[in-house]
Scaffold this motif. Structure first.
Motif, PDB file in Angstrom:
ATOM      1  N   PHE A   1      -5.711   2.352  -7.242  1.00  0.00           N
ATOM      2  CA  PHE A   1      -4.530   2.271  -8.085  1.00  0.00           C
ATOM      3  C   PHE A   1      -4.916   1.973  -9.519  1.00  0.00           C
ATOM      4  N   SER A   2      -4.103   2.441 -10.434  1.00  0.00           N
ATOM      5  CA  SER A   2      -4.204   1.993 -11.813  1.00  0.00           C
ATOM      6  C   SER A   2      -3.772   0.539 -11.875  1.00  0.00           C
ATOM      7  N   GLY A   3      -4.270  -0.173 -12.869  1.00  0.00           N
ATOM      8  CA  GLY A   3      -3.772  -1.521 -13.100  1.00  0.00           C
ATOM      9  C   GLY A   3      -2.303  -1.523 -13.443  1.00  0.00           C
ATOM     10  N   ALA A   4      -1.753  -0.342 -13.781  1.00  0.00           N
ATOM     11  CA  ALA A   4      -0.332  -0.227 -14.112  1.00  0.00           C
ATOM     12  C   ALA A   4       0.553  -0.153 -12.873  1.00  0.00           C
ATOM     13  N   SER A   5      -0.051  -0.068 -11.688  1.00  0.00           N
ATOM     14  CA  SER A   5       0.735  -0.023 -10.459  1.00  0.00           C
ATOM     15  C   SER A   5       1.270  -1.407 -10.111  1.00  0.00           C
ATOM     16  N   ARG A   6       2.482  -1.433  -9.546  1.00  0.00           N
ATOM     17  CA  ARG A   6       3.015  -2.683  -9.018  1.00  0.00           C
ATOM     18  C   ARG A   6       3.672  -2.407  -7.681  1.00  0.00           C
ATOM     19  N   GLY A   7       4.005  -3.489  -6.970  1.00  0.00           N
ATOM     20  CA  GLY A   7       4.539  -3.350  -5.625  1.00  0.00           C
ATOM     21  C   GLY A   7       3.449  -3.548  -4.594  1.00  0.00           C
ATOM     22  N   ALA A   8       3.824  -3.371  -3.319  1.00  0.00           N
ATOM     23  CA  ALA A   8       2.870  -3.547  -2.216  1.00  0.00           C
ATOM     24  C   ALA A   8       1.976  -2.320  -2.133  1.00  0.00           C
ATOM     25  N   ALA A   9       1.124  -2.178  -3.144  1.00  0.00           N
ATOM     26  CA  ALA A   9       0.211  -1.047  -3.250  1.00  0.00           C
ATOM     27  C   ALA A   9      -1.169  -1.504  -2.803  1.00  0.00           C
TER      28      ALA A   9
END
Length: 552
Positions: free
Chosen positions: A467-475
Protein backbone atom coordinates in the motif's frame (compact mmCIF):
# COMPACT_ATOMS: atom_id res chain seq x y z
CA UNK A 1 41.76 8.80 0.38
CA UNK A 2 39.92 6.51 -2.03
CA UNK A 3 40.11 9.21 -4.72
CA UNK A 4 43.91 8.89 -4.75
CA UNK A 5 43.24 5.89 -7.01
CA UNK A 6 42.10 8.25 -9.78
CA UNK A 7 44.03 11.45 -9.02
CA UNK A 8 47.52 10.68 -7.68
CA UNK A 9 50.78 9.58 -9.29
CA UNK A 10 52.20 9.20 -12.78
CA UNK A 11 50.22 6.06 -13.46
CA UNK A 12 47.00 8.04 -12.98
CA UNK A 13 47.95 10.82 -15.38
CA UNK A 14 45.40 9.54 -17.97
CA UNK A 15 42.70 9.62 -15.28
CA UNK A 16 43.65 13.17 -14.30
CA UNK A 17 43.57 14.26 -17.92
CA UNK A 18 39.88 13.35 -18.05
CA UNK A 19 39.19 15.35 -14.89
CA UNK A 20 40.95 18.29 -16.56
CA UNK A 21 38.72 17.76 -19.60
CA UNK A 22 35.79 18.31 -17.21
CA UNK A 23 37.28 21.63 -16.11
CA UNK A 24 38.61 20.55 -12.73
CA UNK A 25 41.85 22.14 -11.59
CA UNK A 26 44.84 20.50 -9.87
CA UNK A 27 43.81 22.29 -6.69
CA UNK A 28 40.34 20.69 -6.80
CA UNK A 29 41.82 17.24 -7.31
CA UNK A 30 43.89 17.68 -4.16
CA UNK A 31 40.67 17.82 -2.15
CA UNK A 32 38.35 14.93 -1.26
CA UNK A 33 35.96 14.12 -4.12
CA UNK A 34 32.36 14.11 -2.93
CA UNK A 35 29.58 12.62 -5.03
CA UNK A 36 26.37 14.67 -4.85
CA UNK A 37 23.85 12.09 -6.02
CA UNK A 38 20.76 13.97 -7.18
CA UNK A 39 17.49 12.46 -8.38
CA UNK A 40 16.44 15.75 -9.99
CA UNK A 41 13.99 15.34 -12.86
CA UNK A 42 11.02 17.04 -14.48
CA UNK A 43 8.61 14.11 -13.94
CA UNK A 44 8.46 13.97 -10.11
CA UNK A 45 7.01 16.90 -8.10
CA UNK A 46 9.16 15.88 -5.16
CA UNK A 47 12.27 16.13 -7.32
CA UNK A 48 11.67 19.26 -9.37
CA UNK A 49 13.56 21.36 -6.79
CA UNK A 50 16.48 18.99 -6.30
CA UNK A 51 18.66 20.96 -8.70
CA UNK A 52 18.60 23.84 -6.20
CA UNK A 53 19.12 21.48 -3.26
CA UNK A 54 22.10 19.87 -5.00
CA UNK A 55 23.60 23.29 -5.78
CA UNK A 56 23.32 24.22 -2.11
CA UNK A 57 24.94 20.92 -1.08
CA UNK A 58 27.80 21.61 -3.50
CA UNK A 59 28.27 25.05 -1.96
CA UNK A 60 28.49 23.47 1.50
CA UNK A 61 31.04 20.91 0.33
CA UNK A 62 33.18 23.65 -1.23
CA UNK A 63 32.95 25.82 1.90
CA UNK A 64 34.26 22.90 3.95
CA UNK A 65 37.16 22.13 1.65
CA UNK A 66 35.87 19.41 -0.67
CA UNK A 67 35.26 19.05 -4.39
CA UNK A 68 31.61 18.25 -5.14
CA UNK A 69 30.75 16.21 -8.23
CA UNK A 70 27.12 16.00 -9.35
CA UNK A 71 25.84 12.53 -10.27
CA UNK A 72 22.31 11.72 -11.50
CA UNK A 73 19.91 9.09 -10.21
CA UNK A 74 16.57 7.90 -11.54
CA UNK A 75 13.31 8.16 -9.63
CA UNK A 76 9.73 7.02 -10.16
CA UNK A 77 6.78 9.20 -9.14
CA UNK A 78 4.50 6.68 -7.45
CA UNK A 79 1.44 8.88 -7.88
CA UNK A 80 1.90 9.11 -11.64
CA UNK A 81 2.79 5.39 -11.83
CA UNK A 82 -0.26 4.40 -9.76
CA UNK A 83 -3.03 2.22 -11.13
CA UNK A 84 -1.34 0.86 -14.26
CA UNK A 85 1.65 -1.21 -15.38
CA UNK A 86 4.04 1.57 -14.35
CA UNK A 87 3.61 0.73 -10.67
CA UNK A 88 5.32 -2.62 -11.29
CA UNK A 89 8.55 -0.65 -11.75
CA UNK A 90 8.41 1.43 -8.56
CA UNK A 91 9.65 -0.91 -5.82
CA UNK A 92 11.91 -2.68 -8.31
CA UNK A 93 13.59 0.65 -9.08
CA UNK A 94 14.93 0.70 -5.51
CA UNK A 95 17.43 -2.01 -6.46
CA UNK A 96 18.41 -0.19 -9.67
CA UNK A 97 19.08 2.98 -7.70
CA UNK A 98 21.12 1.14 -5.09
CA UNK A 99 23.21 -0.62 -7.72
CA UNK A 100 23.73 2.55 -9.76
CA UNK A 101 24.94 4.55 -6.74
CA UNK A 102 27.37 1.73 -5.92
CA UNK A 103 28.52 1.72 -9.55
CA UNK A 104 29.23 5.45 -9.71
CA UNK A 105 30.94 5.46 -6.31
CA UNK A 106 33.28 2.60 -7.10
CA UNK A 107 33.93 3.37 -10.76
CA UNK A 108 35.10 6.89 -9.91
CA UNK A 109 36.54 6.20 -6.44
CA UNK A 110 34.65 8.94 -4.62
CA UNK A 111 35.52 9.72 -1.01
CA UNK A 112 31.99 10.38 0.24
CA UNK A 113 28.39 10.87 -0.82
CA UNK A 114 25.65 13.38 -0.18
CA UNK A 115 22.45 11.66 -1.24
CA UNK A 116 19.76 14.02 -2.58
CA UNK A 117 16.49 12.11 -3.01
CA UNK A 118 12.95 12.86 -1.95
CA UNK A 119 10.34 10.29 -2.92
CA UNK A 120 9.44 6.73 -2.03
CA UNK A 121 11.99 4.19 -3.31
CA UNK A 122 14.74 6.68 -4.07
CA UNK A 123 15.51 7.38 -0.40
CA UNK A 124 16.00 3.75 0.72
CA UNK A 125 17.72 2.85 -2.55
CA UNK A 126 20.40 5.45 -1.96
CA UNK A 127 20.79 4.59 1.73
CA UNK A 128 21.10 0.90 0.90
CA UNK A 129 24.06 1.70 -1.36
CA UNK A 130 25.73 3.82 1.32
CA UNK A 131 25.60 1.08 3.95
CA UNK A 132 26.41 -1.67 1.45
CA UNK A 133 29.65 0.12 0.52
CA UNK A 134 30.15 1.56 4.04
CA UNK A 135 31.25 5.02 2.90
CA UNK A 136 30.82 8.43 4.52
CA UNK A 137 27.32 9.54 3.55
CA UNK A 138 24.68 12.13 4.44
CA UNK A 139 21.08 12.20 3.20
CA UNK A 140 19.59 15.57 2.28
CA UNK A 141 16.05 15.29 0.94
CA UNK A 142 14.08 17.84 -1.06
CA UNK A 143 11.45 18.28 1.64
CA UNK A 144 7.67 17.88 1.87
CA UNK A 145 5.02 19.62 -0.20
CA UNK A 146 2.72 22.20 1.34
CA UNK A 147 -0.81 21.02 2.09
CA UNK A 148 -3.49 21.85 -0.47
CA UNK A 149 -7.01 23.14 0.01
CA UNK A 150 -10.33 21.56 -0.93
CA UNK A 151 -13.77 22.19 0.49
CA UNK A 152 -12.35 24.65 2.99
CA UNK A 153 -9.99 22.07 4.49
CA UNK A 154 -6.29 21.26 4.26
CA UNK A 155 -5.79 18.22 2.03
CA UNK A 156 -3.07 16.24 0.29
CA UNK A 157 -2.80 13.53 -2.36
CA UNK A 158 -4.73 10.89 -0.38
CA UNK A 159 -7.83 13.10 -0.57
CA UNK A 160 -7.42 13.27 -4.35
CA UNK A 161 -7.45 9.50 -4.73
CA UNK A 162 -10.42 9.24 -2.37
CA UNK A 163 -12.25 11.89 -4.40
CA UNK A 164 -12.21 9.53 -7.39
CA UNK A 165 -14.05 6.92 -5.31
CA UNK A 166 -16.54 9.55 -4.16
CA UNK A 167 -17.05 10.64 -7.77
CA UNK A 168 -17.62 7.07 -8.96
CA UNK A 169 -20.21 6.65 -6.20
CA UNK A 170 -22.00 9.82 -7.29
CA UNK A 171 -21.12 11.63 -4.06
CA UNK A 172 -19.37 14.60 -5.68
CA UNK A 173 -19.77 16.46 -8.97
CA UNK A 174 -17.43 16.93 -11.93
CA UNK A 175 -16.72 20.44 -10.67
CA UNK A 176 -15.79 19.24 -7.20
CA UNK A 177 -13.50 16.57 -8.61
CA UNK A 178 -11.76 19.19 -10.78
CA UNK A 179 -11.49 21.55 -7.78
CA UNK A 180 -9.69 18.86 -5.81
CA UNK A 181 -7.50 17.97 -8.81
CA UNK A 182 -6.31 21.55 -9.21
CA UNK A 183 -5.71 22.35 -5.54
CA UNK A 184 -4.60 19.25 -3.59
CA UNK A 185 -0.92 19.41 -4.60
CA UNK A 186 0.04 23.12 -4.51
CA UNK A 187 3.86 23.07 -4.59
CA UNK A 188 7.00 21.10 -5.25
CA UNK A 189 7.98 18.52 -2.64
CA UNK A 190 7.03 15.06 -1.49
CA UNK A 191 3.24 14.78 -1.08
CA UNK A 192 2.25 16.36 2.20
CA UNK A 193 0.91 13.45 4.30
CA UNK A 194 2.84 10.80 6.22
CA UNK A 195 3.21 8.80 3.05
CA UNK A 196 6.24 6.69 2.15
CA UNK A 197 8.51 9.52 0.98
CA UNK A 198 8.03 11.63 4.09
CA UNK A 199 8.14 8.52 6.27
CA UNK A 200 11.55 7.55 4.95
CA UNK A 201 12.91 11.11 5.09
CA UNK A 202 11.80 11.34 8.73
CA UNK A 203 13.34 7.94 9.47
CA UNK A 204 16.64 8.99 7.88
CA UNK A 205 16.66 11.72 10.52
CA UNK A 206 15.67 9.23 13.22
CA UNK A 207 18.36 6.74 12.23
CA UNK A 208 21.02 9.48 12.24
CA UNK A 209 22.04 9.52 8.55
CA UNK A 210 20.39 12.92 7.93
CA UNK A 211 20.53 16.25 9.73
CA UNK A 212 17.68 17.38 11.99
CA UNK A 213 14.98 18.95 9.84
CA UNK A 214 15.56 16.61 6.89
CA UNK A 215 12.13 15.02 7.20
CA UNK A 216 9.96 18.04 7.87
CA UNK A 217 11.30 21.39 6.59
CA UNK A 218 8.92 22.20 3.69
CA UNK A 219 10.44 22.06 0.22
CA UNK A 220 9.66 25.72 -0.50
CA UNK A 221 11.31 27.09 2.66
CA UNK A 222 14.73 28.73 2.42
CA UNK A 223 15.71 26.74 5.51
CA UNK A 224 15.77 23.72 3.17
CA UNK A 225 18.64 25.34 1.23
CA UNK A 226 20.41 26.14 4.48
CA UNK A 227 20.01 22.50 5.52
CA UNK A 228 21.54 21.41 2.21
CA UNK A 229 24.58 23.63 2.73
CA UNK A 230 25.04 22.19 6.20
CA UNK A 231 24.74 18.67 4.73
CA UNK A 232 27.64 19.54 2.43
CA UNK A 233 29.65 20.68 5.42
CA UNK A 234 28.69 17.58 7.42
CA UNK A 235 29.97 15.15 4.81
CA UNK A 236 33.37 16.82 4.87
CA UNK A 237 33.51 16.42 8.64
CA UNK A 238 32.69 12.72 8.24
CA UNK A 239 35.31 12.21 5.53
CA UNK A 240 37.97 13.98 7.57
CA UNK A 241 37.15 11.91 10.66
CA UNK A 242 36.72 8.62 8.77
CA UNK A 243 33.09 8.18 9.88
CA UNK A 244 31.18 5.82 7.59
CA UNK A 245 27.55 4.85 7.07
CA UNK A 246 27.72 1.63 9.09
CA UNK A 247 29.02 3.54 12.09
CA UNK A 248 25.80 5.55 11.92
CA UNK A 249 23.37 2.82 10.80
CA UNK A 250 23.64 -0.20 13.07
CA UNK A 251 21.41 -2.31 15.29
CA UNK A 252 21.05 0.44 17.90
CA UNK A 253 20.09 3.18 15.46
CA UNK A 254 17.76 0.89 13.52
CA UNK A 255 15.88 0.24 16.77
CA UNK A 256 15.66 4.01 17.25
CA UNK A 257 14.26 4.37 13.74
CA UNK A 258 11.67 1.65 14.35
CA UNK A 259 10.60 3.40 17.55
CA UNK A 260 10.12 6.71 15.73
CA UNK A 261 8.31 4.82 12.97
CA UNK A 262 5.74 3.61 15.49
CA UNK A 263 5.37 7.00 17.18
CA UNK A 264 4.91 8.84 13.88
CA UNK A 265 2.51 6.34 12.30
CA UNK A 266 4.62 5.91 9.17
CA UNK A 267 3.82 4.10 5.93
CA UNK A 268 3.71 0.30 5.85
CA UNK A 269 6.39 0.55 3.17
CA UNK A 270 8.88 1.43 5.90
CA UNK A 271 8.77 -2.25 6.86
CA UNK A 272 10.12 -3.24 3.45
CA UNK A 273 12.71 -0.48 3.40
CA UNK A 274 14.05 -0.80 6.94
CA UNK A 275 14.40 -4.55 6.41
CA UNK A 276 16.32 -3.88 3.19
CA UNK A 277 18.57 -1.23 4.75
CA UNK A 278 19.28 -3.54 7.68
CA UNK A 279 20.12 -6.36 5.26
CA UNK A 280 22.65 -4.19 3.42
CA UNK A 281 24.09 -3.01 6.75
CA UNK A 282 24.56 -6.60 7.90
CA UNK A 283 22.13 -6.15 10.81
CA UNK A 284 19.78 -9.10 11.40
CA UNK A 285 16.24 -7.90 12.11
CA UNK A 286 12.91 -9.55 11.40
CA UNK A 287 9.19 -8.81 11.58
CA UNK A 288 8.98 -9.90 15.22
CA UNK A 289 11.11 -6.91 16.18
CA UNK A 290 8.54 -4.56 14.62
CA UNK A 291 5.81 -5.87 16.91
CA UNK A 292 8.15 -5.94 19.91
CA UNK A 293 8.90 -2.24 19.48
CA UNK A 294 5.32 -1.37 18.51
CA UNK A 295 4.02 -2.97 21.71
CA UNK A 296 5.97 -0.52 23.89
CA UNK A 297 5.86 2.63 21.74
CA UNK A 298 2.95 5.08 22.02
CA UNK A 299 1.58 6.53 18.78
CA UNK A 300 1.94 10.32 19.01
CA UNK A 301 1.04 11.54 15.51
CA UNK A 302 -1.96 11.17 13.20
CA UNK A 303 -0.84 12.87 10.03
CA UNK A 304 -2.79 12.39 6.81
CA UNK A 305 -4.23 9.95 5.93
CA UNK A 306 -4.69 8.91 9.58
CA UNK A 307 -5.71 12.42 10.64
CA UNK A 308 -6.09 16.05 9.50
CA UNK A 309 -2.51 17.28 10.01
CA UNK A 310 0.21 17.47 7.36
CA UNK A 311 3.99 17.68 7.21
CA UNK A 312 4.22 21.49 7.61
CA UNK A 313 2.19 21.06 10.82
CA UNK A 314 4.69 18.48 12.08
CA UNK A 315 7.56 20.83 11.25
CA UNK A 316 5.91 23.77 13.02
CA UNK A 317 5.23 21.56 16.05
CA UNK A 318 8.93 20.85 16.54
CA UNK A 319 9.57 18.16 13.96
CA UNK A 320 11.30 14.85 14.57
CA UNK A 321 13.46 16.20 17.44
CA UNK A 322 10.27 17.03 19.37
CA UNK A 323 8.93 13.50 18.79
CA UNK A 324 12.27 12.02 19.87
CA UNK A 325 12.30 14.19 22.99
CA UNK A 326 8.89 12.80 23.98
CA UNK A 327 10.06 9.23 23.40
CA UNK A 328 13.19 9.91 25.43
CA UNK A 329 11.04 10.84 28.44
CA UNK A 330 10.19 7.16 28.82
CA UNK A 331 13.62 5.85 27.91
CA UNK A 332 12.49 4.49 24.53
CA UNK A 333 15.52 5.72 22.55
CA UNK A 334 19.25 5.03 22.68
CA UNK A 335 20.52 8.60 23.07
CA UNK A 336 24.22 7.72 22.82
CA UNK A 337 24.20 6.71 19.13
CA UNK A 338 26.32 8.88 16.80
CA UNK A 339 24.73 10.93 14.01
CA UNK A 340 25.95 12.82 10.96
CA UNK A 341 25.89 16.07 12.94
CA UNK A 342 29.00 14.87 14.75
CA UNK A 343 26.96 14.77 17.93
CA UNK A 344 24.98 12.03 19.63
CA UNK A 345 21.22 11.79 19.29
CA UNK A 346 20.84 13.01 22.87
CA UNK A 347 22.89 16.10 22.09
CA UNK A 348 20.89 16.75 18.92
CA UNK A 349 17.54 16.81 20.70
CA UNK A 350 18.59 18.70 23.83
CA UNK A 351 15.98 21.40 24.43
CA UNK A 352 13.56 20.08 21.79
CA UNK A 353 9.90 20.12 22.81
CA UNK A 354 6.39 20.09 21.37
CA UNK A 355 5.15 23.43 20.04
CA UNK A 356 1.69 22.27 18.94
CA UNK A 357 -0.07 19.33 20.57
CA UNK A 358 -2.49 19.02 17.64
CA UNK A 359 0.36 17.69 15.52
CA UNK A 360 2.40 15.86 18.18
CA UNK A 361 0.71 14.56 21.28
CA UNK A 362 2.59 14.39 24.58
CA UNK A 363 3.69 10.90 25.48
CA UNK A 364 1.37 11.07 28.51
CA UNK A 365 -1.62 11.48 26.15
CA UNK A 366 -0.94 9.42 23.00
CA UNK A 367 -3.44 8.36 20.38
CA UNK A 368 -2.72 4.82 21.54
CA UNK A 369 -0.28 3.10 23.87
CA UNK A 370 0.98 1.01 20.95
CA UNK A 371 2.68 1.98 17.69
CA UNK A 372 1.32 2.89 14.28
CA UNK A 373 2.20 -0.43 12.59
CA UNK A 374 1.26 -4.00 13.46
CA UNK A 375 2.49 -7.28 12.00
CA UNK A 376 -0.17 -10.02 11.76
CA UNK A 377 0.34 -13.79 11.46
CA UNK A 378 -1.98 -16.66 10.66
CA UNK A 379 -2.76 -19.39 8.16
CA UNK A 380 -3.16 -16.77 5.40
CA UNK A 381 0.23 -15.26 6.23
CA UNK A 382 2.54 -17.77 7.92
CA UNK A 383 5.49 -15.42 7.37
CA UNK A 384 3.55 -12.30 8.32
CA UNK A 385 1.73 -9.32 6.87
CA UNK A 386 1.50 -5.66 7.88
CA UNK A 387 -1.20 -3.08 8.62
CA UNK A 388 -1.01 0.62 9.50
CA UNK A 389 -3.24 0.25 12.52
CA UNK A 390 -3.11 3.95 13.39
CA UNK A 391 -5.10 4.57 10.18
CA UNK A 392 -7.68 1.82 10.93
CA UNK A 393 -11.02 2.84 12.44
CA UNK A 394 -11.73 1.35 15.90
CA UNK A 395 -14.63 -0.70 14.55
CA UNK A 396 -12.34 -2.40 12.01
CA UNK A 397 -9.60 -3.41 14.45
CA UNK A 398 -11.45 -6.73 14.64
CA UNK A 399 -13.48 -7.87 11.65
CA UNK A 400 -14.83 -11.03 10.08
CA UNK A 401 -16.41 -11.32 6.67
CA UNK A 402 -16.65 -13.15 3.34
CA UNK A 403 -13.69 -13.13 0.96
CA UNK A 404 -14.12 -11.37 -2.36
CA UNK A 405 -11.25 -12.77 -4.39
CA UNK A 406 -9.43 -11.03 -7.27
CA UNK A 407 -6.28 -12.09 -9.10
CA UNK A 408 -5.20 -8.56 -10.01
CA UNK A 409 -5.63 -4.96 -8.93
CA UNK A 410 -7.48 -4.13 -12.16
CA UNK A 411 -10.26 -6.68 -11.59
CA UNK A 412 -10.66 -5.56 -7.98
CA UNK A 413 -10.91 -1.86 -8.76
CA UNK A 414 -13.45 -2.58 -11.51
CA UNK A 415 -15.65 -4.43 -9.01
CA UNK A 416 -15.31 -1.64 -6.44
CA UNK A 417 -16.21 1.07 -8.94
CA UNK A 418 -19.16 -1.05 -10.15
CA UNK A 419 -20.59 -1.14 -6.62
CA UNK A 420 -20.10 -4.89 -6.24
CA UNK A 421 -18.34 -4.64 -2.86
CA UNK A 422 -20.68 -4.30 0.12
CA UNK A 423 -20.21 -3.62 3.86
CA UNK A 424 -18.68 -6.59 5.66
CA UNK A 425 -16.68 -7.88 2.69
CA UNK A 426 -12.98 -8.73 2.81
CA UNK A 427 -11.42 -7.90 -0.56
CA UNK A 428 -8.49 -10.19 -1.43
CA UNK A 429 -6.08 -9.09 -4.18
CA UNK A 430 -3.36 -11.61 -4.98
CA UNK A 431 -0.62 -12.30 -7.54
CA UNK A 432 0.59 -8.75 -6.89
CA UNK A 433 3.60 -9.65 -4.72
CA UNK A 434 7.29 -9.07 -5.50
CA UNK A 435 7.43 -12.09 -7.83
CA UNK A 436 3.79 -12.31 -8.87
CA UNK A 437 3.30 -8.67 -9.83
CA UNK A 438 6.11 -8.57 -10.48
CA UNK A 439 7.13 -5.53 -8.49
CA UNK A 440 4.60 -5.57 -5.63
CA UNK A 441 2.34 -2.75 -6.78
CA UNK A 442 0.79 -0.30 -4.35
CA UNK A 443 -2.97 -0.65 -3.96
CA UNK A 444 -3.81 3.00 -3.37
CA UNK A 445 -6.56 3.05 -5.99
CA UNK A 446 -8.65 0.26 -4.37
CA UNK A 447 -8.17 1.51 -0.80
CA UNK A 448 -8.92 5.09 -1.80
CA UNK A 449 -11.99 4.02 -3.76
CA UNK A 450 -13.29 2.22 -0.66
CA UNK A 451 -12.56 5.27 1.52
CA UNK A 452 -14.14 7.64 -0.99
CA UNK A 453 -17.27 5.47 -1.08
CA UNK A 454 -17.39 5.52 2.75
CA UNK A 455 -16.62 1.78 2.94
CA UNK A 456 -13.28 2.04 4.75
CA UNK A 457 -15.00 1.45 8.11
CA UNK A 458 -16.86 -1.66 6.95
CA UNK A 459 -14.67 -3.35 4.31
CA UNK A 460 -11.16 -4.81 4.74
CA UNK A 461 -8.58 -5.36 1.98
CA UNK A 462 -5.86 -8.02 2.04
CA UNK A 463 -3.10 -8.36 -0.56
CA UNK A 464 0.32 -9.84 -1.22
CA UNK A 465 1.00 -6.48 -2.84
CA UNK A 466 1.56 -3.36 -0.78
CA UNK A 467 0.00 0.00 0.00
CA UNK A 468 0.93 3.61 -0.40
CA UNK A 469 1.38 5.49 2.84
CA UNK A 470 -1.69 7.40 1.61
CA UNK A 471 -3.89 4.34 2.15
CA UNK A 472 -6.17 4.18 5.18
CA UNK A 473 -8.61 1.65 6.57
CA UNK A 474 -8.11 -2.05 7.28
CA UNK A 475 -5.60 -2.37 4.46
CA UNK A 476 -3.40 -5.42 5.13
CA UNK A 477 -0.46 -5.93 2.82
CA UNK A 478 2.82 -7.78 2.28
CA UNK A 479 1.08 -11.15 2.84
CA UNK A 480 3.91 -13.68 2.90
CA UNK A 481 4.51 -16.06 1.29
CA UNK A 482 2.87 -14.49 -1.75
CA UNK A 483 0.47 -16.36 -4.02
CA UNK A 484 3.02 -16.68 -6.84
CA UNK A 485 5.35 -18.52 -4.45
CA UNK A 486 2.61 -20.95 -3.39
CA UNK A 487 1.48 -18.97 -0.36
CA UNK A 488 -1.90 -19.77 1.26
CA UNK A 489 -3.38 -16.50 0.00
CA UNK A 490 -3.54 -18.27 -3.37
CA UNK A 491 -5.84 -20.93 -1.87
CA UNK A 492 -8.61 -18.56 -0.72
CA UNK A 493 -11.91 -19.05 -2.52
CA UNK A 494 -14.82 -16.66 -3.02
CA UNK A 495 -17.04 -16.60 0.07
CA UNK A 496 -14.52 -18.08 2.53
CA UNK A 497 -14.70 -16.37 5.91
CA UNK A 498 -11.64 -14.34 6.91
CA UNK A 499 -11.17 -13.09 10.48
CA UNK A 500 -8.92 -10.15 11.30
CA UNK A 501 -7.75 -9.37 14.85
CA UNK A 502 -5.30 -6.48 14.75
CA UNK A 503 -4.86 -6.01 18.53
CA UNK A 504 -3.90 -9.68 18.88
CA UNK A 505 -1.79 -9.76 15.69
CA UNK A 506 -3.88 -12.48 14.02
CA UNK A 507 -5.35 -13.05 10.57
CA UNK A 508 -7.20 -16.30 9.91
CA UNK A 509 -8.83 -18.03 6.97
CA UNK A 510 -11.68 -19.94 8.60
CA UNK A 511 -11.08 -23.09 6.56
CA UNK A 512 -9.81 -26.39 7.96
CA UNK A 513 -6.26 -27.58 7.39
CA UNK A 514 -7.67 -30.61 5.57
CA UNK A 515 -9.56 -28.46 3.05
CA UNK A 516 -6.52 -26.22 2.53
CA UNK A 517 -4.39 -29.33 1.90
CA UNK A 518 -6.88 -30.51 -0.74
CA UNK A 519 -6.83 -27.11 -2.42
CA UNK A 520 -3.03 -27.00 -2.34
CA UNK A 521 -2.81 -30.41 -4.03
CA UNK A 522 -4.84 -29.01 -6.94
CA UNK A 523 -3.06 -25.66 -7.05
CA UNK A 524 -1.35 -24.69 -10.30
CA UNK A 525 0.78 -21.55 -10.28
CA UNK A 526 -0.11 -19.15 -13.10
CA UNK A 527 2.31 -18.19 -15.83
CA UNK A 528 4.37 -15.03 -15.12
CA UNK A 529 2.51 -12.03 -16.49
CA UNK A 530 5.71 -10.34 -17.62
CA UNK A 531 8.28 -12.45 -19.45
CA UNK A 532 10.56 -9.84 -21.02
CA UNK A 533 12.62 -6.87 -19.89
CA UNK A 534 14.39 -6.43 -16.61
CA UNK A 535 11.24 -7.04 -14.55
CA UNK A 536 11.40 -10.69 -15.63
CA UNK A 537 14.90 -10.89 -14.14
CA UNK A 538 13.68 -9.09 -11.03
CA UNK A 539 10.89 -11.64 -10.58
CA UNK A 540 13.41 -14.50 -10.66
CA UNK A 541 15.78 -12.86 -8.16
CA UNK A 542 13.54 -11.06 -5.65
CA UNK A 543 12.95 -12.41 -2.14
CA UNK A 544 9.74 -12.37 -0.13
CA UNK A 545 8.25 -9.20 1.37
CA UNK A 546 8.99 -10.41 4.91
CA UNK A 547 12.69 -10.26 3.97
CA UNK A 548 12.41 -6.74 2.55
CA UNK A 549 11.98 -7.84 -1.10
CA UNK A 550 15.74 -7.57 -1.62
CA UNK A 551 17.48 -9.30 -4.51
CA UNK A 552 19.57 -12.41 -4.03
Amino acid sequence: MRSDNVTKGSERAPNRSLFYALGYTPEELERPLIGVVSAYSEIVPGHMNLDKIADAVKAGVEMAGGTPILIPAIGVCDGIAMGHVGMKYSLASRELICDSVETMLMAHQLDGLVLVPNCDKIVPGMVMAAVRMDVPAVVCSGGPMLAGSYGGEEVSLSKMFEAVGAYKAGMITDEQLEDCTCNCCPSCGSCSGMYTANSMNCLCEAIGIALPGNGTIPAVYSKRLQLAKHAGMAIMDMVNKGITARQIINERSIRNALTCDMALGCSTNTVLHLLAIAYEAGVPIDLKLFNEISARTPNLCHLAPAGPTHMPDLYAAGGIPAVQAELAKKGLLDLDVPTVTGKTLGENIKGAHILNEKAIRPIENPYSQTGGLQILWGNIAPDGCVVKRSAVAPEMQQHSGPARVFNSEETAIAAIYAGQIVPGDVVVIRYEGPKGGPGMREMLNPTSALAGMKLDKTVALITDGRFSGASRGAAIGHVSPEAASGGPIGLIEEGDTISIDIPNAKITLEVSDEVLAERKAKYVAPEPNIKTGWLSRYARMVTSANLGAVLK
